[in-house]
Write an enzyme that holds these catalytic residues in place. Structure first.
Site, PDB file in Angstrom:
ATOM      1  N   ASN A 861       0.764  -1.245   0.000  1.00 31.19           N
ATOM      2  CA  ASN A 861       0.000   0.000   0.000  1.00 31.19           C
ATOM      3  C   ASN A 861       0.797   1.297   0.000  1.00 31.19           C
ATOM      4  OD1 ASN A 861      -2.585  -1.206   0.028  1.00 31.19           O
ATOM      5  ND2 ASN A 861      -2.416  -1.591   2.219  1.00 31.19           N
ATOM      6  N   TYR A 862       2.023   1.300   0.514  1.00 36.42           N
ATOM      7  CA  TYR A 862       2.703   2.575   0.756  1.00 36.42           C
ATOM      8  C   TYR A 862       3.999   2.790  -0.007  1.00 36.42           C
ATOM      9  CZ  TYR A 862      -0.626   3.304   4.504  1.00 36.42           C
ATOM     10  OH  TYR A 862      -1.779   3.486   5.216  1.00 36.42           O
ATOM     11  N   LEU A 863       4.650   1.726  -0.430  1.00 35.97           N
ATOM     12  CA  LEU A 863       5.925   1.877  -1.127  1.00 35.97           C
ATOM     13  C   LEU A 863       5.714   1.776  -2.629  1.00 35.97           C
ATOM     14  CD1 LEU A 863       8.215  -0.307   1.164  1.00 35.97           C
ATOM     15  CD2 LEU A 863       7.736   2.147   1.299  1.00 35.97           C
TER      16      LEU A 863
END
Length: 903
Positions: A861-863
């Site tokens: 989800n974030y990288l």
């Protein structure tokens, strides 16, 4: 399909933690005490089957006819070697392209609404280099060889392929990738490696295990046949099979050929250009068969009943089903939770009021209820299912797959795309996450009358697989969900979306990361403004600036107000008086429950003005009062949007995670390190992001057991090295004087040797017994006579004799190998073992360091996945070592970047 969480795309999931001095741009990242649950990461020991695809050259023009390219076939060889050659050479910027789950159809229109310029221009399309990986035959030659059967011609019988299963339970859908066996290179030229469709289909999973290195080879492309639409009748399909038979092609061969052709096409949506695209329109045509409802409840045998005050109770099916939900959890922590028990019994009494016991038993006290007979029955059924033969298990799975097959795919703009969570949640007891006040509440059975489906105007309206009619049928082209309903526990909306590897999901992911990347252009101005507002005379502006400081520097979630019946989790804007403690001169101690009730504890150094502001905000307030009483997420996000279209607090979180990750990789990756040393640096960078984002987990219950197994494996390597040294000494005593071989292996005293050999002996006997049973089972299935017990007895004697010989070698500093080798080969094997031991120790250190930090959520989800793809190419690390098959399918567009790409 998740049972307890609304199915929203890009859901924030928590991970795990470790200490660090600083985050990005000087942001403090300090350690604290954490608890909670999250998903686990694992070492690169999984045997997922890698994917590959053809790409066009940079100079080749992109025409509508070439949008759908053929996938290259692959021959796969697995190895335990850690010194693997990367899939792509950084110097040539070649790519290891990954297929999407989309299958093109004749007449399909351009579906993407994302312009090509949204993707960074550094992507390259080049043919992937074939990767080979082999170990010397001298590596880890077992001292005890197991008997191998042949086909009578001195050849080994072909190994079976291992299929991947998708398993569903009450909590959701998970993917189990069983290790695939090694495949030998084909003996004849032109022989093709065939991969079944079910082996390649993947679902998004929290279990994020890296793949091992594949060996790829080119194969001629095939023409793609026209797919049957979901509405095609069985009669029509039978006619197709008959036609194949008339043409002289066997149905079995034709089916396999068709499956291969379905797999071969790749829809490269990220290369499409649609200059005047309408962002609100997501699709033009959409066909699907709705959702799959679980089968109706089957009553228990008349002999299995719950007891009340020691007497059996005759419950009607509706009440018996609810009692069974609790009985199945009797030996879990849920049944020990007072809130869980209270909520369950309250709802159980409600069901009993409508469906009273047939024997007129009055149930009023939870303590007098005995669910043990039902629990025992469920355990017996599990044991029976586990004891089924492989053939029976395959038959059951085939029957299940046949029922679900119509619902697994849809047709989006003429392309066959995989549906993600097509199963409707079965009824059960809500478990929730953390200290949720509604855990134990009854989740009611979802029926067609509860579900709204979304489908194309010209498509045939599907019929539910259970009696009933849909609540409503929509034709909304601006949304990407296929069905939705509202669950009864939290009144949360549940959605059915396409799978992770679909074009719509891919476009959403790419847009999200491009939005975070765009923030780089504005972040300096935003920081300058909120620093100035830290001293604003308007309290609203001062509170907003302080909240933005926390969101930017500590990557806190924005936070929303919670209702009384929701878990008491908070974010930045909903922090209360008691959640922050002041510690002069400039320390703040945060202590609150974040998302999923994961505790966030952090002692950080802040700017002097921020410390003063928090002190001002706390004046005149007490526990329970809001710290930021003039700021909420709506107003905060509206302010952020004034800087950049679509900017929200969540975009800041994605930006900070990715930029921190990029900086950690740039500064911490050893230029000349081994692959494992680089992987450790990668995982360290990921851990720093997980700490920043509070992605934590409790130490897994199996951690100590797992580490124990790793220690045993390390001891096995040392034992093997010891035997090789002793073999050298037996050949020529001069090797005893060489410093390299003179010292004994650490932790390998006499007791350790005896213990290792005893454990090894037990494993060999167990392996022989399992092999004997499996061979007999296959013989019986084939209608042949099973082997006599004497065969197993002889094998045991052979093992016993071998280990008696090893026992005689103890203390002699001499050893005889099963196969004679020249000293050069033995020395070479020792050198390889030294490298393996070094690598394995690094893996153990990495696992121990990550026991409280979950890395999967960051990757998903974030990288920005392009950071990983570029880093792998730049440092010669196979991307399969980091990304599982699921993530490779989810992020094929990210594999296009070269090694110089930066976030």
């Amino acid at each position: 399909m998740s049972g307890d969480v609304a199915m929203m795309s890009d859901d924030d999931r928590p991970l795990r933690a470790k200490a660090s001095s600083s985050g990005h741009n000087g942001a403090p990242v300090t350690n604290g005490t954490h608890d909670g649950a999250g998903e686990s990461s694992s070492l690169s020991e999984d045997d997922d089957m890698p994917l590959s695809q053809s790409t066009r050259t940079k100079s080749e023009p992109m025409t509508p006819d070439k949008r759908f390219l053929k996938r290259k076939k692959i021959a796969i060889e697995y190895s335990s070697s850690d010194d693997e050659t990367p899939l792509a050479s950084p110097a040539k910027s070649s790519t290891s392209a990954v297929r999407s789950t989309a299958v093109p159809m004749p007449g399909a229109i351009q579906a993407t609404t994302l312009p090509a310029k949204a993707v960074n221009g550094n992507g390259r399309n080049a043919k992937a280099k074939a990767l080979t990986d082999s170990d010397s035959e001298d590596d880890f030659t077992p001292l005890v060889k197991s008997r191998r059967t042949t086909n009578g011609k001195g050849k080994q019988p072909p190994k079976k392929k291992v299929k991947k299963e998708v398993v569903s339970d009450e909590e959701g859908e998970s993917e189990i990738d069983e290790p695939a066996p090694k495949k030998k290179a084909p003996a004849k030229r032109g022989r093709k490696s065939k991969v079944k469709e079910e082996d390649m289909d993947v679902d998004e999973s929290d279990d994020d295990k890296p793949l091992k290195k594949p060996a790829t080879k080119k194969a001629p492309a095939k023409r793609v046949k026209k797919e049957a639409s979901p509405s095609e009748t069985p009669k029509a399909k039978k006619g197709k099979v008959k036609k194949e038979e008339d043409s002289g092609e066997s149905p079995k061969k034709g089916k396999k050929k068709k499956e291969e052709e379905e797999e071969e096409a790749v829809y490269r949506w990220w290369e499409q250009q649609q200059a005047e695209a309408d962002d609100s329109i997501k699709w033009q045509t959409l066909e699907h068969n709705g959702v799959y409802f679980p089968p109706p409840y089957e009553p228990l045998p008349s002999t299995v009943k719950m007891r009340y005050k020691g007497k059996p109770v005759d419950l009607p099916p509706a009440a018996e089903e609810v009692a069974g939900f609790y009985a199945a959890l009797l030996e879990t922590d849920h049944a020990k939770d007072s809130v869980f028990n209270s909520n369950f019994f309250k709802d159980f009494l409600g069901v009993l009021a409508k469906n009273p016991p047939r024997d007129k038993t009055k149930i009023t006290e939870f303590e007098d209820c005995d669910f043990r007979p039902m629990f025992s029955h469920f355990e017996d059924e599990k044991a029976k299912k586990k004891a089924l033969s492989n053939a029976e298990k395959k038959e059951l799975k085939a029957a299940k797959d046949k029922l679900e097959a119509p619902f697994t795919h849809c047709f989006l703009d003429g392309r066959k795309e995989k549906v993600g969570n097509f199963r409707v949640e079965p009824p059960g007891l809500f478990r929730g996450r953390g200290e949720h006040p509604k855990k134990g509440t009854l989740k009611l059975r979802v029926r067609p009358e509860d579900i709204t489906i979304n489908i194309g105007k010209t498509a045939t309206i599907p019929k539910p697989n259970v009696p009933g009619k849909w609540k409503a049928v929509k034709h909304d082209q601006t949304v990407t969900w296929l069905a939705n309903w509202t669950e009864n526990v939290n009144d949360a909306h549940k959605y059915v979306f396409l799978a992770a590897g679909s074009s719509l999901k891919g476009q959403s992911d790419m847009t999200k990361f491009e939005k975070a990347r765009e923030l780089k252009k504005h972040v300096d101005r935003i920081r300058q403004d909120y620093r100035a507002d830290l001293k604003s005379k308007l309290m609203e502006n001062r509170q907003r600036a302080t909240a933005m400081y926390f969101i930017d520097r500590l990557a806190l979630r924005a936070g929303n107000e919670k209702q009384d019946d929701e878990a008491d989790t908070v974010g930045c804007c909903s922090l209360r008086f008691e959640h922050i403690t002041l510690e002069p001169p400039n320390f703040l101690i945060f202590d609150f429950l974040g998302k999923d009730s994961i505790r966030y504890y952090n002692r950080v150094t802040v700017e002097e003005q921020v410390f003063k502001n928090i002190k001002i905000f706390k004046e005149g307030k007490q526990d329970g009062d809001e710290l930021f009483d003039r700021v909420d997420t709506t107003r905060l996000n509206k302010h952020l949007a004034s800087y950049m279209k679509g900017l929200t607090a969540k975009v800041f979180r994605t930006y900070n995670a990715s930029i921190t990750f990029q900086e950690q990789l740039d500064n911490g990756t050893p230029a000349k390190g081994t692959v494992q040393e680089k992987l450790n640096a990668y995982n360290h960078a990921n851990r720093m992001v997980a700490i920043l984002c509070n992605h934590q987990r409790a130490v897994p219950k199996t951690h100590e057991q797992s580490m124990g197994k790793m220690k045993d494996k390390l001891r096995g390597f040392k034992y093997e090295r010891m035997k090789l040294r002793h073999a050298l000494f037996a050949i020529d005593s001069k090797f005893k004087k060489k410093k390299k071989y003179a010292d004994d292996e650490s932790d390998m005293d006499d007791d350790a040797v005896i213990e290792h050999e005893e454990q090894w002996k037990e494993r060999e006997i167990e392996k022989a017994e399992k092999k004997f049973a499996k061979e007999n089972e296959k013989l019986v299935e084939d209608g042949k006579e099973a082997q006599p017990d004497s065969v197993l007895k002889d094998k045991r004697k052979e093992i016993e004799a071998e280990f008696k010989r090893l026992a005689k070698e103890r203390g002699t500093n001499k050893a005889a190998l099963k196969r004679e080798k020249p000293t050069e080969k033995i020395e070479e094997s020792i050198d390889k073992l030294d490298e393996k031991i070094k690598t394995f120790k690094l893996q153990m250190e990495d696992r121990e360091a990550g026991k409280e930090v979950a890395l999967g959520t960051s990757k998903i989800n974030y990288l920005d996945p392009r950071i990983t793809a570029a880093w792998c190419k730049l440092h010669g690390v196979p991307v399969e070592k980091i990304f599982s098959k699921t993530l490779l399918t989810k992020f094929p567009w990210a594999m296009e970047v070269d090694g110089e790409w930066k976030f």
